[in-house]
Design an enzyme around this catalytic site. Sequence first.
Site, PDB file in Angstrom:
ATOM      1  N   GLU A  89       9.202  -8.123  -3.573  1.00  0.00           N
ATOM      2  CA  GLU A  89       9.112  -9.380  -2.812  1.00  0.00           C
ATOM      3  C   GLU A  89       9.884  -9.281  -1.491  1.00  0.00           C
ATOM      4  OE1 GLU A  89       6.959 -11.210  -3.867  1.00  0.00           O
ATOM      5  OE2 GLU A  89       7.047 -11.651  -5.990  1.00  0.00           O
ATOM      6  N   GLU A 118       0.844  -1.195   0.000  1.00  0.00           N
ATOM      7  CA  GLU A 118       0.000   0.000   0.000  1.00  0.00           C
ATOM      8  C   GLU A 118       0.877   1.241   0.000  1.00  0.00           C
ATOM      9  OE1 GLU A 118      -2.836  -0.213   3.186  1.00  0.00           O
ATOM     10  OE2 GLU A 118      -3.752  -2.061   2.413  1.00  0.00           O
ATOM     11  N   GLY A 168       7.701 -16.543  -4.012  1.00  0.00           N
ATOM     12  CA  GLY A 168       7.896 -15.364  -4.843  1.00  0.00           C
ATOM     13  C   GLY A 168       9.337 -14.892  -4.839  1.00  0.00           C
TER      14      GLY A 168
END
Length: 381
Positions: free
Chosen positions: A364, A128, A242
Amino acid sequence: MTIQFDLTDDQREIQDLARKFTADRITPFAAEWDEKHIFPRDTIKAAAELGFAAIYVSEESGGINLGRLEAALIMEAMAYGCPATSAFISIHNMASWMIDRFGSQTVKDKYLPDLVTMERIASYCLTEPSSGSDAAALRTKAVRDGDDYIVTGTKQFISGAGENEVYVTMVRTGVEGPKDISCLVIEKDMPGVSFGANERKLGWHAQPTRQVIFDGVRVPAENLVGGEGEGFRIAMMGLDGGRLNIGACSLGGAQRCIDETLAYTRDRKQFGTAIADFQNTQFTLADMATELEAARILLYAAAAKVTANAPDKTKFAAMAKRLATDTGSSVVDRALQLHGGYGYLMDYPVERFWRDLRVHSILEGTNQVMRMIIGRELTRQ
């Protein structure tokens, strides 16, 4: 992998399949995708025909159910042609795996058939504007209202935003902290979903990156992945894989640049001699190749640990991601230097890889956060 640290015959077949796909469908077009900011949706969907959209999705859900090492081999091979495209496919795989691993049968049946074929493509929404490394501080709220959740908030730096149809989204269903984070599947066409402008990025031009904005989006409660409060755990488990994949993308991009540099230095002459024959060039290439192989072996070992659910899997995934992405950028930087002024031109692919690989040490989990994870695990022993 065998005890001799070599790939099995099956793993080599998978690697060869991914390399052939890359040579045919990615490498010849990647420069144009980068220059013109083309999102190669048809190519990405073609990867799904090989199973590359559901690499570690179970066979029961339509996936090919491979391990994390096999996934890394695929991502490394595709990144040889275009790191941005390979990373994009990795993100879709992570989102699909979360639904398959933690979702109810209802949410699996609702989304996985189209995700496996890439009729619909998935994004993963965690970051965010005010919470990057501190992911547990996310503010996107999901308030229960009967059979729905009402979702309000903004996600930042979302790959595929605006293009993809499905958004596997971490939301806050309670008070502050990681224990009140949950995971919801949100669709592009749900009322209240909108997108910011396409970000103007240094690299990764072959995939769009935007904000995803949720303004009172009504999401069916059946779209919950896992239970309420399990979202942060799901997110962290997803990031182990990831991190391996983005490290593998750095390996593939760096290997491409070594190969390009070998060809260039053999052809380029200065002072009447191919610059590949200069000792300085050979020493630089030797270091590049040695460091890349060391990073590759660590990443393959970490992938095997994640597949086996080893107790130290998270530490090794962080180690591998940190080393592979830092090494990848360092190798590409030296490759550009050995190209001299030509390396700075878009006529040669090295500058594209220099730009594309730079972000790998940020996403990541930044490499500074990787060091935090490793250090914390070491000092707890």
